[in-house]
Design a protein around this motif. Structure first.
Motif, mmCIF file in Angstrom:
data_model
loop_
_atom_site.group_PDB
_atom_site.id
_atom_site.type_symbol
_atom_site.label_atom_id
_atom_site.label_comp_id
_atom_site.label_asym_id
_atom_site.label_seq_id
_atom_site.Cartn_x
_atom_site.Cartn_y
_atom_site.Cartn_z
ATOM 1 N N PHE A 38 0.825 -1.213 0.000
ATOM 2 C CA PHE A 38 0.000 0.000 0.000
ATOM 3 C C PHE A 38 0.857 1.260 0.000
ATOM 4 O O PHE A 38 0.485 2.266 -0.601
ATOM 5 C CB PHE A 38 -0.947 0.002 1.198
ATOM 6 C CG PHE A 38 -2.179 -0.810 0.996
ATOM 7 C CD1 PHE A 38 -3.146 -0.432 0.071
ATOM 8 C CD2 PHE A 38 -2.381 -1.983 1.714
ATOM 9 C CE1 PHE A 38 -4.291 -1.185 -0.124
ATOM 10 C CE2 PHE A 38 -3.520 -2.756 1.521
ATOM 11 C CZ PHE A 38 -4.480 -2.358 0.592
ATOM 12 N N SER A 39 2.012 1.203 0.662
ATOM 13 C CA SER A 39 2.921 2.355 0.647
ATOM 14 C C SER A 39 3.406 2.621 -0.765
ATOM 15 O O SER A 39 3.510 3.785 -1.198
ATOM 16 C CB SER A 39 4.114 2.100 1.571
ATOM 17 O OG SER A 39 3.706 1.979 2.903
ATOM 18 N N GLY A 40 3.694 1.533 -1.501
ATOM 19 C CA GLY A 40 4.130 1.682 -2.882
ATOM 20 C C GLY A 40 3.029 2.253 -3.764
ATOM 21 O O GLY A 40 3.277 3.117 -4.616
ATOM 22 N N ILE A 41 1.804 1.799 -3.542
ATOM 23 C CA ILE A 41 0.673 2.292 -4.343
ATOM 24 C C ILE A 41 0.412 3.767 -4.069
ATOM 25 O O ILE A 41 0.223 4.573 -4.996
ATOM 26 C CB ILE A 41 -0.595 1.459 -4.045
ATOM 27 C CG1 ILE A 41 -0.403 0.015 -4.540
ATOM 28 C CG2 ILE A 41 -1.823 2.094 -4.698
ATOM 29 C CD1 ILE A 41 -1.532 -0.909 -4.140
ATOM 30 N N SER A 43 2.437 5.999 -2.955
ATOM 31 C CA SER A 43 3.542 6.851 -3.396
ATOM 32 C C SER A 43 3.714 6.840 -4.906
ATOM 33 O O SER A 43 4.563 7.564 -5.444
ATOM 34 C CB SER A 43 4.839 6.406 -2.732
ATOM 35 O OG SER A 43 5.181 5.081 -3.138
ATOM 36 N N GLY A 44 2.929 6.005 -5.585
ATOM 37 C CA GLY A 44 3.005 5.941 -7.033
ATOM 38 C C GLY A 44 4.132 5.089 -7.561
ATOM 39 O O GLY A 44 4.412 5.091 -8.767
ATOM 40 N N GLN A 45 4.795 4.350 -6.682
ATOM 41 C CA GLN A 45 5.900 3.496 -7.106
ATOM 42 C C GLN A 45 5.368 2.158 -7.606
ATOM 43 O O GLN A 45 4.378 1.645 -7.103
ATOM 44 C CB GLN A 45 6.869 3.255 -5.942
ATOM 45 C CG GLN A 45 7.572 4.507 -5.455
ATOM 46 C CD GLN A 45 8.492 4.207 -4.274
ATOM 47 O OE1 GLN A 45 8.469 3.125 -3.711
ATOM 48 N NE2 GLN A 45 9.320 5.183 -3.927
ATOM 49 N N LYS A 46 6.037 1.632 -8.582
ATOM 50 C CA LYS A 46 5.725 0.293 -9.075
ATOM 51 C C LYS A 46 6.753 -0.680 -8.520
ATOM 52 O O LYS A 46 7.909 -0.672 -8.925
ATOM 53 C CB LYS A 46 5.740 0.260 -10.602
ATOM 54 C CG LYS A 46 4.624 1.081 -11.238
ATOM 55 C CD LYS A 46 4.654 0.944 -12.758
ATOM 56 C CE LYS A 46 3.512 1.731 -13.391
ATOM 57 N NZ LYS A 46 3.523 1.613 -14.882
ATOM 58 N N LEU A 47 6.307 -1.464 -7.561
ATOM 59 C CA LEU A 47 7.214 -2.402 -6.903
ATOM 60 C C LEU A 47 7.278 -3.702 -7.677
ATOM 61 O O LEU A 47 6.256 -4.362 -7.889
ATOM 62 C CB LEU A 47 6.757 -2.669 -5.467
ATOM 63 C CG LEU A 47 6.868 -1.510 -4.466
ATOM 64 C CD1 LEU A 47 6.288 -1.925 -3.121
ATOM 65 C CD2 LEU A 47 8.314 -1.071 -4.308
ATOM 66 N N GLY A 48 8.471 -4.059 -8.072
ATOM 67 C CA GLY A 48 8.673 -5.364 -8.671
ATOM 68 C C GLY A 48 8.863 -6.407 -7.599
ATOM 69 O O GLY A 48 8.948 -6.100 -6.402
ATOM 70 N N TYR A 49 8.947 -7.657 -8.022
ATOM 71 C CA TYR A 49 9.103 -8.750 -7.051
ATOM 72 C C TYR A 49 10.373 -8.572 -6.237
ATOM 73 O O TYR A 49 10.375 -8.739 -5.010
ATOM 74 C CB TYR A 49 9.122 -10.083 -7.795
ATOM 75 C CG TYR A 49 9.407 -11.273 -6.899
ATOM 76 C CD1 TYR A 49 8.423 -11.790 -6.068
ATOM 77 C CD2 TYR A 49 10.672 -11.852 -6.871
ATOM 78 C CE1 TYR A 49 8.682 -12.869 -5.229
ATOM 79 C CE2 TYR A 49 10.946 -12.931 -6.039
ATOM 80 C CZ TYR A 49 9.951 -13.440 -5.228
ATOM 81 O OH TYR A 49 10.217 -14.497 -4.408
ATOM 82 N N THR A 50 11.456 -8.202 -6.917
ATOM 83 C CA THR A 50 12.740 -8.039 -6.232
ATOM 84 C C THR A 50 12.678 -6.913 -5.208
ATOM 85 O O THR A 50 13.184 -7.046 -4.083
ATOM 86 C CB THR A 50 13.862 -7.752 -7.244
ATOM 87 O OG1 THR A 50 13.915 -8.808 -8.206
ATOM 88 C CG2 THR A 50 15.208 -7.648 -6.540
#
Length: 287
Positions: A38-41, A43-50
């Motif tokens: 949710f923090s990534g969403i 902040s607009g970041q696209k979190l990859g698996y890594t």
């Protein structure tokens, strides 16, 4: 045959306590994963698996996360094993005002603590000589948990000095010892609960001195009939070690003086306590 059944029943709280750690840990790990996502969403970041795995590993390896898990485990254990000890084993959770109001008993417990710490240090030293690999593992474990820090965190103190000792006393000197006494005389039941207490720590170095401490805590509980008295000693022991960090006493004269003081404390405690003669054993006919 009943004694055999009572013996195997003794393992139930032991495995329940180990399982409880995983029951508490997995939801907290799940919440951490949701937090990262949710923090990534937001902040607009696209979190990859890594990236996700990297952030989660950073959280899981953090000392504060480990302490939060330990505190949640301790609180859950106090509620579960406190209820188990009180209901199934008819153990008293009443605060023993008469014993806590006796300065000789309290002084005896305080004076015993340095001797227990010295005994633990000596046992650890011998263990390190025969198990050097495990000693390295133990030192890294203590460092990761924050026990070797000159300024331990408040979370560490809350768990190691307050909540952890109460949970462990209710589990081992409460439920397990009471169950074991249905199959063995006290001395054998005390050895058995101390052995399980040692195994519970999951590393040989800590387990060896935990066995010794467990025996003494069992004696204190048996002598007073109060889980709060053994909890107090457990708190004092952990507090002395936690706040002082890795205690190193080099002076043989100082060590001898502390040992003599602890012997005096043991005499003071033993002289001013007497076994209450209350049967804390469970009534299995109600099961």
């Amino acid at each position: 045959m009943k004694k055999i059944g009572y013996f195997f029943f003794t393992f139930l709280p032991f495995f329940a306590s180990i399982g409880l750690q995983f029951v508490v840990m997995f939801p907290l790990m799940g919440f951490s994963m949701l937090y990262v996502c949710f923090s990534g969403i937001l902040s607009g970041q696209k979190l990859g698996y890594t990236d996700l795995v990297s952030q989660l590993m950073t959280i899981y390896s953090n000392q504060n996360f480990s302490m939060v898990v330990s505190i949640a485990f301790a609180i859950s254990g106090i509620l579960i094993f406190g209820t188990w000890y009180s209901c199934q084993f008819h153990g008293s959770l009443q605060f023993p005002a008469d014993k806590f109001g006796n300065p000789k008993i309290l002084l005896g417990l305080v004076l015993v603590v340095p001797g227990l710490q010295i005994a633990s240090a000596v046992i650890t030293g011998f263990s390190a000589f025969f198990l050097p690999g495990w000693m390295d593992f133990y030192e890294k474990l203590m460092e990761t948990a924050g026990f070797s820090s000159a300024s331990p965190s408040l979370l560490l103190i809350l768990y190691a000095v307050l909540l952890g000792p109460i949970e462990e006393e209710l589990t081992f000197r409460g439920v397990i010892l009471a169950s074991a006494e249905k199959s063995f005389p006290f001395w054998a039941a005390n050895l058995f609960q101390a052995l399980l207490f040692a195994i519970f720590h999951l590393n040989p170095i800590q387990g060896i001195y935990a066995f010794f401490i467990g025996l003494f805590l069992g004696y204190v509980y048996h002598r007073t009939g109060s889980i709060w008295i053994s909890s107090l000693l457990h708190m004092l022991y952990n507090g002395f070690g936690t706040i002082s960090g890795m205690i190193e006493i080099y002076s043989p004269l100082l060590m001898l003086l502390l040992v003599l003081i602890s012997i005096a404390g043991l005499y003071l405690f033993h002289k001013n306590t007497s076994m209450p003669g209350v049967n804390h054993s469970p009534d299995f006919s109600d099961m």
